[in-house]
Design a protein around this motif. Structure first.
Motif, PDB file in Angstrom:
ATOM      1  N   SER A  11       6.663 -29.719  85.731  1.00  0.00           N
ATOM      2  CA  SER A  11       6.759 -30.977  85.003  1.00  0.00           C
ATOM      3  C   SER A  11       6.451 -32.129  85.946  1.00  0.00           C
ATOM      4  O   SER A  11       6.927 -32.152  87.079  1.00  0.00           O
ATOM      5  CB  SER A  11       8.153 -31.143  84.411  1.00  0.00           C
ATOM      6  N   GLN A  13       5.293 -36.572  85.970  1.00  0.00           N
ATOM      7  CA  GLN A  13       5.103 -37.812  85.220  1.00  0.00           C
ATOM      8  C   GLN A  13       3.626 -38.141  85.112  1.00  0.00           C
ATOM      9  O   GLN A  13       2.818 -37.698  85.953  1.00  0.00           O
ATOM     10  CB  GLN A  13       5.837 -38.953  85.920  1.00  0.00           C
ATOM     11  N   PRO A  14       3.257 -38.909  84.092  1.00  0.00           N
ATOM     12  CA  PRO A  14       1.850 -39.349  83.992  1.00  0.00           C
ATOM     13  C   PRO A  14       1.404 -40.033  85.284  1.00  0.00           C
ATOM     14  O   PRO A  14       2.151 -40.800  85.888  1.00  0.00           O
ATOM     15  CB  PRO A  14       1.887 -40.324  82.813  1.00  0.00           C
ATOM     16  N   PRO A  87      -0.426 -37.144  79.538  1.00  0.00           N
ATOM     17  CA  PRO A  87       0.356 -36.319  78.604  1.00  0.00           C
ATOM     18  C   PRO A  87      -0.498 -35.305  77.853  1.00  0.00           C
ATOM     19  O   PRO A  87      -0.023 -34.188  77.571  1.00  0.00           O
ATOM     20  CB  PRO A  87       0.965 -37.358  77.654  1.00  0.00           C
ATOM     21  N   VAL A 127       3.377 -32.855  81.172  1.00  0.00           N
ATOM     22  CA  VAL A 127       3.205 -34.217  81.675  1.00  0.00           C
ATOM     23  C   VAL A 127       3.907 -35.158  80.702  1.00  0.00           C
ATOM     24  O   VAL A 127       3.489 -35.302  79.559  1.00  0.00           O
ATOM     25  CB  VAL A 127       1.721 -34.588  81.803  1.00  0.00           C
ATOM     26  N   SER A 128       4.988 -35.754  81.150  1.00  0.00           N
ATOM     27  CA  SER A 128       5.739 -36.670  80.290  1.00  0.00           C
ATOM     28  C   SER A 128       6.598 -37.605  81.107  1.00  0.00           C
ATOM     29  O   SER A 128       6.829 -37.325  82.294  1.00  0.00           O
ATOM     30  CB  SER A 128       6.609 -35.889  79.307  1.00  0.00           C
TER      31      SER A 128
END
Length: 128
Positions: A11, A13-14, A87, A127-128
């Protein structure tokens, strides 16, 4: 026996980066083109990139300039460096070994399972 083992998902982040690896065993790595295929939620599927013995031969427009494919024949390993993640890059990423398949370039569908000789089990990228 033949194995393709992906790793490096996770996981992020953008705007972040990940590097996926695909370690191959049980076959002559340099005899095959190697591919990254991704399947997103809702079954949207895409051939992301292909590399042959001489180097990259295809990268999808959706990732061009952000993702780069490479391989190390001495380690029987393929890589996908993913930068500036979005994302919409969220998917399970599979590596696959087989022939070069230009008919799937630019398509929003994936090669069927039997069009490649070998597949890995996939690694999740979120991606979040």
């Amino acid at each position: 026996h033949v194995q393709l083992v992906e790793s490096g998902g996770g996981s992020v982040q953008p705007g972040g980066s990940l590097r996926l690896s695909c370690a191959a065993s049980g076959f002559t790595f340099s005899d095959y083109s190697m591919n990254w295929v991704r399947q997103a939620p809702g079954n949207d599927c895409e051939l992301v990139s292909t590399i042959a013995s001489e180097g990259p031969v295809y990268t999808a427009d959706s990732v061009k300039g952000r993702f780069s494919i490479s391989h190390d024949n001495t380690r029987n390993t393929m890589y996908l460096q993913m930068n500036r993640l979005k994302p919409e890059d969220t998917a399970v990423y599979y590596c696959a070994a087989g022939s070069i398949l230009p008919r799937w370039w630019g398509q929003r569908q994936c090669p069927s399972f039997d069009e490649y000789a070998y597949w890995g089990q996939g690694t999740q990228v979120t991606v979040s």
